[in-house]
Design a protein around this motif. Structure first.
Motif, PDB file in Angstrom:
ATOM      1  N   LEU A  30      11.622 -26.438  20.543  1.00 26.57           N
ATOM      2  CA  LEU A  30      13.142 -26.038  21.198  1.00 26.57           C
ATOM      3  C   LEU A  30      13.863 -27.122  21.569  1.00 26.57           C
ATOM      4  CD1 LEU A  30      11.647 -22.865  23.136  1.00 26.57           C
ATOM      5  CD2 LEU A  30      13.181 -22.861  21.138  1.00 26.57           C
ATOM      6  N   GLN A  31      13.366 -28.138  22.256  1.00 30.34           N
ATOM      7  CA  GLN A  31      14.236 -29.206  22.674  1.00 30.34           C
ATOM      8  C   GLN A  31      14.729 -30.038  21.505  1.00 30.34           C
ATOM      9  OE1 GLN A  31      11.487 -31.362  25.368  1.00 30.34           O
ATOM     10  NE2 GLN A  31      12.981 -31.314  27.044  1.00 30.34           N
ATOM     11  N   ASP A 251      -1.775 -15.628  29.026  1.00 28.10           N
ATOM     12  CA  ASP A 251      -3.141 -15.982  28.439  1.00 28.10           C
ATOM     13  C   ASP A 251      -3.514 -16.115  27.039  1.00 28.10           C
ATOM     14  OD1 ASP A 251      -4.146 -17.166  30.916  1.00 28.10           O
ATOM     15  OD2 ASP A 251      -4.943 -15.168  31.639  1.00 28.10           O
ATOM     16  N   LYS A 252      -2.261 -15.521  26.600  1.00 27.43           N
ATOM     17  CA  LYS A 252      -2.240 -15.417  25.129  1.00 27.43           C
ATOM     18  C   LYS A 252      -1.015 -15.930  24.394  1.00 27.43           C
ATOM     19  CE  LYS A 252      -5.147 -11.075  24.733  1.00 27.43           C
ATOM     20  NZ  LYS A 252      -5.186  -9.676  24.226  1.00 27.43           N
ATOM     21  N   ASN A 253      -0.721 -17.167  24.945  1.00 26.65           N
ATOM     22  CA  ASN A 253       0.441 -17.607  24.623  1.00 26.65           C
ATOM     23  C   ASN A 253       1.816 -16.845  24.474  1.00 26.65           C
ATOM     24  OD1 ASN A 253      -1.225 -20.088  24.222  1.00 26.65           O
ATOM     25  ND2 ASN A 253      -2.286 -18.957  22.485  1.00 26.65           N
ATOM     26  N   GLY A 254       2.102 -16.063  25.371  1.00 18.23           N
ATOM     27  CA  GLY A 254       3.199 -15.276  25.342  1.00 18.23           C
ATOM     28  C   GLY A 254       4.497 -15.836  24.997  1.00 18.23           C
ATOM     29  N   VAL A 259       8.838 -16.863  21.197  1.00 16.05           N
ATOM     30  CA  VAL A 259       9.724 -17.892  20.595  1.00 16.05           C
ATOM     31  C   VAL A 259       9.677 -17.923  18.987  1.00 16.05           C
ATOM     32  CG1 VAL A 259      10.220 -20.334  20.119  1.00 16.05           C
ATOM     33  CG2 VAL A 259       9.858 -19.476  22.490  1.00 16.05           C
ATOM     34  N   TYR A 260       8.497 -17.708  18.660  1.00 16.41           N
ATOM     35  CA  TYR A 260       8.232 -17.857  17.139  1.00 16.41           C
ATOM     36  C   TYR A 260       8.577 -16.391  16.534  1.00 16.41           C
ATOM     37  CZ  TYR A 260       6.358 -22.549  17.626  1.00 16.41           C
ATOM     38  OH  TYR A 260       6.219 -23.930  17.813  1.00 16.41           O
ATOM     39  N   HIS A 261       8.181 -15.461  17.045  1.00 12.32           N
ATOM     40  CA  HIS A 261       7.840 -14.064  16.399  1.00 12.32           C
ATOM     41  C   HIS A 261       8.848 -13.050  16.779  1.00 12.32           C
ATOM     42  CE1 HIS A 261       4.373 -15.588  14.293  1.00 12.32           C
ATOM     43  NE2 HIS A 261       3.793 -16.105  15.529  1.00 12.32           N
ATOM     44  N   LEU A 262       9.102 -13.000  18.087  1.00 14.46           N
ATOM     45  CA  LEU A 262       9.981 -11.695  18.694  1.00 14.46           C
ATOM     46  C   LEU A 262      11.384 -12.184  18.563  1.00 14.46           C
ATOM     47  CD1 LEU A 262       8.038 -10.655  21.675  1.00 14.46           C
ATOM     48  CD2 LEU A 262       8.075  -9.817  19.474  1.00 14.46           C
TER      49      LEU A 262
END
Length: 277
Positions: A30-31, A251-254, A259-262
């Motif tokens: 993102l940066q 704990d599931k890289n929310g 960022v990638y999928h939603l």
């Protein structure tokens, strides 16, 4: 310019109080894409920069629910404090409600800060609060008080609603919760959402879009000013209901999953977001 405002505990930090490799990769990408990354936390600055991964990011850090704003170069941009007179009145009311009290100041947190309690057992926590003499901090010279936290054990959650009700009737303050067993009390000028607006004014910026990530009651103000709000899968139901999107748990890289999928802010480029609990 697009902004990503991220809470720490329960959001970017997993239950081990670490940033996963997947979430860190998403932050760095993102940066690289030009997003303004802001860490927007209830933590004090000292508890934020203890995390090595964060020290290496070089991003603005909004601490103590927007009470103190730090630039990318660690410069203090803004402070919102509670007057000593109001603090003493708050302290007296909280003592009568039989709750434990944390005080965040320019001298540090007393008797400690919230993250320090995460690693203590119940008996050790009780000992710290029972033995601490609050007059030692309230009488310090040039004291600045940023936040008070009323804290209870999880088996005493019914006290939290009583605390909120009493404080709302007696004080014109900003009330929030970073966890179900606490009430965080700050100046009305200190809220995560107001901090995002204030930062734009101070830095002469204008965010076209704000993506806000959080899991607690103290994140609702940043949800209000965001163009898109994202609640973590581990957030309480009432917080999820206030968000535009709900991602996986911390704990599931929310964060990375959103960022990638939603949100699809970045193409995945083959990045696999782990589903491990």
């Amino acid at each position: 310019m697009k902004c990503v405002s991220i809470d720490l505990d329960g959001t970017l930090l997993n239950s081990r109080h670490e940033i996963s490799n997947e979430d860190m990769t998403a932050l760095k990408e993102l940066q690289e894409k030009g997003y303004e990354i802001i860490l927007n936390t209830g933590r004090a600055y000292g508890d934020v920069i203890k995390i090595k991964a964060i020290r290496n990011l070089r991003v603005p850090i909004f601490c103590i629910n927007g009470s103190v704003l730090y630039s990318k170069s660690d410069e203090v941009l803004y402070e919102a404090t509670i007057s000593l007179l109001t603090s003493k009145k708050l302290f007296s009311v909280l003592e009568n409600l039989d709750v434990r009290i944390l005080i965040y100041t320019n001298y540090g947190g007393f008797p400690c800060t919230l993250p320090q309690l995460h690693h203590m057992g119940k008996e050790d926590q009780d000992t710290i609060f029972q033995e601490y003499h609050y007059d030692d901090i309230l009488n310090k010279e040039n004291l600045k008080i940023y936040k008070l936290i009323a804290l209870v054990h999880y088996e005493e959650l019914e006290k939290i609603e009583e605390v909120k009700k009493v404080l709302a009737n007696k004080f014109d303050m900003s009330l929030g919760s970073s966890f179900p067993n606490n009430v965080e009390i700050t100046s009305n000028d200190a809220q995560k959402g107001k901090a995002l607006l204030r930062y734009q004014q101070i830095m002469n910026l204008s965010f076209d879009e704000i993506f806000a990530f959080g899991d607690g009651g103290n994140d609702l103000s940043q949800f209000e000013v965001a163009t898109t709000s994202v609640a973590m899968g581990n957030a309480p139901l009432d917080i999820q209901q206030e968000a535009d999107l709900i991602t996986k748990s911390n704990d599931k890289n929310g964060f990375a999953y959103a960022v990638y999928h939603l949100l699809k802010l970045i193409k995945t480029k083959g990045v696999i977001v782990s589903q491990r609990p």
